[in-house]
Design an enzyme around this catalytic site. Structure first.
Site, PDB file in Angstrom:
ATOM      1  CG  HIS B 142      -2.034  -7.695 -12.184  1.00 21.92           C
ATOM      2  ND1 HIS B 142      -1.300  -7.904 -11.037  1.00 21.92           N
ATOM      3  CD2 HIS B 142      -2.452  -6.401 -12.100  1.00 21.92           C
ATOM      4  CE1 HIS B 142      -1.275  -6.793 -10.322  1.00 21.92           C
ATOM      5  NE2 HIS B 142      -1.974  -5.872 -10.924  1.00 21.92           N
ATOM      6  CG  HIS B 192      -5.552  -3.725 -11.478  1.00 23.14           C
ATOM      7  ND1 HIS B 192      -6.498  -2.869 -12.015  1.00 23.14           N
ATOM      8  CD2 HIS B 192      -4.419  -2.978 -11.367  1.00 23.14           C
ATOM      9  CE1 HIS B 192      -5.955  -1.683 -12.218  1.00 23.14           C
ATOM     10  NE2 HIS B 192      -4.700  -1.714 -11.830  1.00 23.14           N
ATOM     11  CG  HIS B 252      -4.669   0.701  -6.634  1.00 22.10           C
ATOM     12  ND1 HIS B 252      -4.978   0.959  -7.941  1.00 22.10           N
ATOM     13  CD2 HIS B 252      -3.330   0.511  -6.600  1.00 22.10           C
ATOM     14  CE1 HIS B 252      -3.870   0.918  -8.666  1.00 22.10           C
ATOM     15  NE2 HIS B 252      -2.861   0.656  -7.875  1.00 22.10           N
ATOM     16  CD  GLU B 304       0.362   2.393  -7.143  1.00 21.34           C
ATOM     17  OE1 GLU B 304       1.374   2.763  -7.724  1.00 21.34           O
ATOM     18  OE2 GLU B 304      -0.424   1.546  -7.605  1.00 21.34           O
ATOM     19  CD  GLU B 320      -0.896   4.774 -11.241  1.00 18.92           C
ATOM     20  OE1 GLU B 320      -1.254   4.367 -10.128  1.00 18.92           O
ATOM     21  OE2 GLU B 320      -0.757   4.036 -12.231  1.00 18.92           O
ATOM     22  CB  CYS B 322      -2.907   4.807 -14.607  1.00 18.08           C
ATOM     23  SG  CYS B 322      -1.737   4.212 -15.838  1.00 18.08           S
ATOM     24  CB  CYS B 397       0.643   1.057 -15.840  1.00 16.43           C
ATOM     25  SG  CYS B 397       0.959   2.064 -14.393  1.00 16.43           S
TER      26      CYS B 397
END
Lengths: 638, 638
Positions: B142, B192, B252, B304, B320, B322, B397
């Site tokens: 990340h 990511h 994801h 996710e 989610e 986000c 997050c």
């Protein structure tokens, strides 16, 4: 050792149980029967495959590293030893199933010698942990879990061969556990229940009370929170509540059912009424709100958990193979405790649906998760929701678990009590009952006719025949020694008073449309097709070209009929149904059905009707990967 | 630096885009409007709460450890730095939103000083990694992800305050990334996505082309498999296929949408037609098969992930927060690229449903997952499916992501092109358009009447008004300077030719029953209630005593009407509907509905009818935890 050495997986000592298993060699399944063929496949294909995979995956090598110093790393999860133990258990049941034919004895001895050499002087045996790591992480370490499987393998070997080599290994480890966690020792239990049922069986075999005491102590302590917190919620480890306070199934489905099986064993030896009440509550919770129509449990991929009541999505059904096996084992113990047919019904449901569906026709491909629906366009890249059966898994608990169950299936066919014999699972088999042999002849599960021939001398005792809850009791036909007899079903059984020579039972098997409780939102407006104990599914394979499975809906009022076999699908009976075809590829995901008033969207225009051939769920995917569904929508305006 | 310093989150440089954002201070939301009140709540409650939580969770302390030697361990995931950066971005947008009132400048400077001190000489800045660990694990590290959020915070601060202190930090780190991963450097990208969109924006602000080149390079390399394999499947990291070969959303959900937003930014600066085609394909896939009626995406808890097409369970909706925010950001960029109203429609859908539902009425409780159904008996112990909104998460997050979006909402209200101004989001607001100010007056989303007053001098340019796809275009009423005008909808907008002084738009808002595509099995036989852009839900709270939510089904043909507010629920308009009550607690999970023919089970007997008061989905749970559902069954035989 003062226990019987001829028994199967479960040989209760106390007189708490209402039913007693027959000796392990009492039942011989016909090799042509459904269950008999499964056993042959298990021996000829699955077991050699499993042994090969255990080598390839390094699972056996993990033990060699303990004997011959090696730079090679340990491979697999920290519970991977149990895969070897479950396989050893399967080999032991095979030895008892066909005692004259023991091709596995050499392999078994090699493995036992390896385990003996790998075991520490204090009895500890685990391929990953040493030094300070030993019993340092009860929540995730799986050390008592692997001990449990080691014990079960050893008990099986002793019971079927009389040999105590593996038992010596298991007892040394079990004695260490007793010394450490027994009365006056550390308050500890394993994050993955399993050792409880094993310890009770070890007590049953050896008469050594400390094993039973440790099992009971672990049950009593569980839920006191000694496992602490980790990445999974407490219920995952069955540590959310003391057992006696639990009212609903919760958490990781396999752990829940293994724990319940262990508690049932403790009840069978102690008669503890509170624990029995726990088991009955838990059973009602599982059966009433949290079990798939196939007998699978544990709907969630996340944490392999039961999920909320009525949360039973067919597409994302996790329904781990091991959970169905664990349910079978739990149900068997409940049957012994109570004698009630509902528990044998559940054994049957798992045995013809959730469990066999996990294995390919050739016996070397497996499913870990057992969905009840596969969508068109399914991304099958996940090991836990693959597009087809796989030869092995990173977490390979299921294949050897299957092997040990299938190798011991005949042990679950019949029991006895002081009045006579009970038949629970119908299969073409010879059942030795002391005075003679019952010849059971049937094409079960494809045909509901069961003939029991006790020979010219007859059976002097009573014979109880299970009348499955799926059968319409009013339509069941019973002929005793040539006389049609009223069928009185008591706690799930029709009892035929002895002496009796020949009993003919006819369980009608119409194709039935099964509806789910209205709270099972995921299958609203759908039915599942079932015939006898077998649940069916429809697959993309076999549909006319241009017809997508998701565009079909059953026509209300149309006939459901039994039909002949389908090429590529190993099943004697398939099912025919009529569906309307309404192509709906593409188009908006949502649309206004009505404004200012409650309305529903008109269905897409029908282009015609299609005759569907449904195949047994347990054989889905035999014709290659593709869409499949157990729950079929019923057309609203056909 | 040669870019504009007055812009909002997105300030395209090239002329590829068809719409240009207005300056960040061009739009002032009325504090009494839905969006304006949200901004006030964000400033007064959410932001102070977030800053406190970042201290309590040790997230800011992680940076102090780099400056003052400490024995304290790093706390949180390896992407936790981004929580600080997203908060800094939110503070920066606040500074631009209310430039006369800057309560956060002191806090911001302290944090910037801390980051400056914590940054390595070579520009690297990460609170967990050092030495050999730097950029050693692109799949999970990340590091470029946190760089992306740092850059976005820095761009925001420079644009709203002109200060370059944070920008200096961000550029040093970005320059290090360019040196390492730019043309001729390592072929690498982050597991990511997020840095892509940030790098393009940094290019837009600074004019430094190497940032854009690195963003494009990362997009081009993605899917080449350099991330290798790990516990998650390649699609999780958007590494399953080269971007140009992707046809469906996968993996994801947040990563997918962030990547798409970044690709859209690259397209906006390069005009790459293949990448634009990718974006349009992907959008159709997401909208056509994989988005909840609330605008949420990513249905699976496991990984996710998006899941299969049409896999949209309401109860296990992960959705989610986000992911909804990322969809909003992606949609905005698509709107700029194409000028099509469907993208603004999706911004609106997420803005009134999926996104606000994640925050409690007091602004300090949050949801990570946003289910569309909570069952009676829900086990709310999971952080990812809690029984109520939580103050913070181990993976936190979402709250700072919300804060930065809400603080910049006015930046998404309107755009311009060479012909004039476009209104995308309706809200009570003043919109400065160069020549003057458009006074937009509306009670949106509770009322569909929108009045735009351009003052006595009028707007000389064209004014385009979005006509949402949810509106019945034939019933939309448009009055231009007192004259009723035909509504011609082109690519989602009604265009009013300038000069114009006053426009009145009426978007009728009947309560609509929304049906899902027949392949969305999880909501078969159900409808969702929507009024204007707002999706409603029914909760156990407010039902008569003795009535369980799951026992209700809407009565077909019964009226759906707008209704007044409900105590405890912060919404101007609720919805009334009539349901039949069929108690069905307990009872068998499955039963034979019919034998030999396709039938369905008769519903449980009705005990009467109940008038339901549905509340906006985004306010579910305001009256305490309990059952909730968006998708309501329609009774079959009421």
């Amino acid at each position: 050792m003062d226990g019987p050495t001829t028994g199967g997986p479960t040989v209760p000592r106390a007189t708490v149980v209402l039913r007693t298993p027959l000796p392990f060699d009492a039942v011989t399944l016909d090799p042509g029967s459904f269950l008999g063929r499964w056993q042959s496949l298990n021996r000829d294909a699955t077991l050699p495959h499993v042994l090969r995979q255990l080598e390839d995956a390094g699972t056996i090598e993990n033990f060699r590293r303990l004997v011959v110093p090696s730079e090679a790393p340990h491979r697999g999860f920290n519970f991977v030893d149990s895969d070897v133990y479950k396989t050893l258990e399967a080999l032991a049941w095979e030895a008892g199933r066909l005692p004259a034919d023991q091709p596995w004895e050499g392999v078994t001895r090699e493995l036992v010698d390896l385990l003996t050499a790998a075991q520490r002087d204090d009895g500890y045996l685990h391929t990953l942990y040493s030094g300070d790591e030993v019993f340092a992480d009860l929540r995730w370490g799986h050390e008592l879990y692997v001990l449990g499987h080691l014990v079960q393998a050893a008990v099986a070997r002793t019971r079927t061969t009389g040999r105590t080599d593996l038992l010596d290994v298991a007892r040394r480890f079990a004695d260490l556990a007793v010394a450490r966690f027994g009365e006056g020792g550390q308050d500890g239990y394993c994050g993955h229940p399993e050792v409880e049922t094993a310890l009770v069986e070890l007590y049953r075999l050896t008469g050594e009370r400390s094993y039973l005491d440790l099992a009971r102590r672990q049950v009593d302590l569980r839920g006191s929170g000694v496992l602490g917190s980790g990445p999974f919620p407490p219920a995952y480890h069955q540590d959310h509540l003391p057992v006696r306070e639990v009212t609903e199934v919760a958490g990781h489905a396999v752990r829940q059912a293994y724990l319940a099986a262990g508690v049932a064993d403790v009840v069978a030896e102690t008669g503890d009424p509170d624990l029995l009440a726990y088991l009955l509550r838990l059973w009602d919770s599982a059966q009433g709100t949290s079990t798939y129509v196939t007998g699978g449990t544990g709907s969630r991929h996340k944490d392999e958990a039961f999920g909320d009541p009525y949360e039973l999505p067919p597409d994302r059904a996790y329904a781990e193979t091991c959970a169905a096996i664990a349910t079978f084992q739990w149900a068997w113990r409940m049957l012994l405790l109570t004698g009630e047919g509902r528990f044998a019904d559940e054994m049957e449901r798992t045995l013809y649906n959730a469990i066999p569906g996990s294995t390919s026709v050739d016996g070397t491909g497996f499913l870990y998760a057992n969905p009840l629906q596969v969508r068109t366009g399914h991304d099958g890249s996940s090991e836990f929701a693959p597009a087809e059966r796989l030869p092995w898994f990173a977490c390979a608990c299921c294949p050897p678990n299957l092997a040990r169950l299938v190798a011991s299936l005949q042990g679950y066919v019949a029991t006895r009590d002081e009045n006579g014999v009970q038949l629970h699972l119908y299969a073409d088999a010879d059942v030795a009952v002391g005075s003679g042999v019952l010849r059971v002849r049937t094409e079960y599960p494809w045909d509901g006719r069961v003939v029991v021939d006790a020979g010219p001398d007859g059976l002097t005792e009573d014979l109880a025949l299970r009348i499955p809850a799926w059968a319409d009791a009013a339509a069941v036909r019973l002929v005793v020694d040539g006389t049609v007899t009223d069928v009185v079903v008591e706690r799930g059984y029709a009892r035929v008073a002895g002496p009796v020579r020949r009993v003919e039972l006819e369980l009608p098997m119409p194709v039935v449309a099964v509806a789910a409780h209205p709270r099972v939102d995921a299958v609203r407006g759908c039915v599942a097709l079932r015939r006898g104990p077998v649940v069916y599914c429809v697959e993309q394979a076999g549909l006319p070209s241009g017809v997508v499975l998701e565009d079909l809906a059953l026509v209300p009022g149309s006939p459901l009929t039994a039909a002949p076999p389908v090429a590529g699908v190993d099943a004697l009976v398939t099912v025919e149904a009529v569906a309307v075809h309404r192509p709906a590829t593409g188009g908006p995901l949502y649309r206004a059905a009505s404004a200012g008033v409650v309305g529903t969207a008109s269905p897409a225009p029908a282009t015609g009707r299609v005759t569907l051939r449904a195949v047994p769920y347990h054989r889905w995917g035999s014709r290659g990967p593709g869409a499949m569904r157990v729950w079929l929508p019923v057309a609203e305006h056909p």
